[in-house]
Design a protein around this motif. Structure first.
Motif, PDB file in Angstrom:
ATOM      1  N   SER A  92       1.053  -1.522   0.030  1.00 20.31           N
ATOM      2  CA  SER A  92       0.176  -0.230  -0.093  1.00 20.31           C
ATOM      3  C   SER A  92       0.793   1.219  -0.182  1.00 20.31           C
ATOM      4  CB  SER A  92      -0.580   0.050   1.729  1.00 20.31           C
ATOM      5  OG  SER A  92      -0.444   0.005   2.437  1.00 20.31           O
ATOM      6  N   GLY A  93       2.011   1.364  -0.992  1.00 19.61           N
ATOM      7  CA  GLY A  93       2.364   2.405  -0.919  1.00 19.61           C
ATOM      8  C   GLY A  93       3.356   2.863   0.816  1.00 19.61           C
ATOM      9  N   ASN A  94       4.238   1.857   1.243  1.00 20.86           N
ATOM     10  CA  ASN A  94       4.970   2.287   2.457  1.00 20.86           C
ATOM     11  C   ASN A  94       5.884   2.005   2.114  1.00 20.86           C
ATOM     12  OD1 ASN A  94       2.595   2.769   4.210  1.00 20.86           O
ATOM     13  ND2 ASN A  94       2.183   0.157   3.557  1.00 20.86           N
ATOM     14  N   MET A  95       7.394   3.187   2.189  1.00 27.04           N
ATOM     15  CA  MET A  95       8.720   3.380   2.163  1.00 27.04           C
ATOM     16  C   MET A  95       9.764   3.781   3.335  1.00 27.04           C
ATOM     17  SD  MET A  95       6.752   3.580  -1.249  1.00 27.04           S
ATOM     18  CE  MET A  95       7.241   5.609  -0.966  1.00 27.04           C
ATOM     19  N   VAL A  96      10.327   2.909   3.713  1.00 28.51           N
ATOM     20  CA  VAL A  96      11.487   3.728   4.322  1.00 28.51           C
ATOM     21  C   VAL A  96      12.823   3.617   3.849  1.00 28.51           C
ATOM     22  CG1 VAL A  96      13.594   2.508   5.763  1.00 28.51           C
ATOM     23  CG2 VAL A  96      10.895   2.268   6.227  1.00 28.51           C
ATOM     24  N   PHE A  97      13.339   5.222   3.345  1.00 31.91           N
ATOM     25  CA  PHE A  97      14.856   5.613   2.953  1.00 31.91           C
ATOM     26  C   PHE A  97      15.426   5.876   3.566  1.00 31.91           C
ATOM     27  CE2 PHE A  97      11.308   8.082   1.407  1.00 31.91           C
ATOM     28  CZ  PHE A  97      11.694   9.079   1.444  1.00 31.91           C
ATOM     29  N   LYS A  98      16.966   6.441   2.847  1.00 33.00           N
ATOM     30  CA  LYS A  98      18.166   7.506   3.573  1.00 33.00           C
ATOM     31  C   LYS A  98      18.258   8.724   2.061  1.00 33.00           C
ATOM     32  CE  LYS A  98      20.253   4.477   6.657  1.00 33.00           C
ATOM     33  NZ  LYS A  98      21.170   4.379   6.890  1.00 33.00           N
ATOM     34  N   SER A  99      18.397   9.108   3.030  1.00 34.53           N
ATOM     35  CA  SER A  99      18.575  10.818   2.103  1.00 34.53           C
ATOM     36  C   SER A  99      19.133  11.728   2.286  1.00 34.53           C
ATOM     37  CB  SER A  99      17.268  11.396   1.416  1.00 34.53           C
ATOM     38  OG  SER A  99      17.182  12.373   0.258  1.00 34.53           O
ATOM     39  N   ALA A 100      20.614  12.645   1.789  1.00 33.53           N
ATOM     40  CA  ALA A 100      20.731  12.852   2.283  1.00 33.53           C
ATOM     41  C   ALA A 100      20.598  14.506   2.136  1.00 33.53           C
ATOM     42  CB  ALA A 100      22.880  13.274   1.401  1.00 33.53           C
ATOM     43  N   GLY A 101      20.529  15.506   2.520  1.00 35.08           N
ATOM     44  CA  GLY A 101      20.589  16.671   3.402  1.00 35.08           C
ATOM     45  C   GLY A 101      18.681  16.915   2.740  1.00 35.08           C
TER      46      GLY A 101
END
Length: 181
Positions: A42-51
């Protein structure tokens, strides 16, 4: 790198706006997000991103979905700490409610106007308990979500904001995944 949680509204519901999670994950990596993990369909995401700030990531993901899959979706992005705070502030913590899957979180994309909050009167929804904050509507659907009158669509209409709703189990799992990420 900071850990974020993104929630898409209304994908893979009743055959509408279908996205395979593997394809969504690839799209997120293509737009520069890393360590992407999806949870259920159902469109659930965990992620990393810088700044990046949450609202910038929301627009980036929204554009990525439109470009890759051809439809517009509401995207709500929270930091790991932001999601943790939402869960900690939940007023509906009785174990029986949590186990019976009556507790839900409607994550708000915008802060509702004070006048709009007055549009939701508890007496109009006797089978639902709710608390409205600037970023979340906490719901306890006493007769279950299937019989609830205070749906995501009603919340959006009455509050004049976009929202996406998840149950307590999903929110807790997303926080767990964010802590592992």
């Amino acid at each position: 790198m900071k850990t974020y949680i993104a929630l898409l509204r209304g994908i893979n519901v009743s055959g509408q706006k279908k996205i395979k999670m593997a394809n969504l994950k690839l799209m997120l990596m293509k737009i520069g997000l890393t360590d992407v993990v999806t949870y259920i369909q159902s469109g659930n995401m965990v992620f990393k991103s810088a700044g990046k700030k949450s609202h910038i990531l929301e627009e980036k993901i929204k554009k990525g979905v439109a470009d890759s899959f051809g439809f517009d979706v509401t995207v709500v992005v929270k930091t790991k700490m932001g999601l943790e705070e939402i869960l900690q502030k939940n007023p509906f913590t009785k174990q029986e409610d949590l186990e019976a899957k009556r507790v839900y979180y409607a994550l708000l994309k915008e802060v509702p106007e004070k006048d709009a909050i007055g549009n939701l009167k508890p007496e109009d929804y006797p089978s639902e308990l709710f608390l409205i904050t600037k970023e979340c509507v906490y719901l306890n659907c006493l007769n279950g979500a299937g019989k609830a009158k205070l749906t995501n669509n009603v919340l959006e209409r009455k509050l004049g904001v976009s929202a996406t709703t998840r149950n307590h189990r999903t929110m807790a799992k997303l926080l767990e995944l964010a802590e592992e990420n």
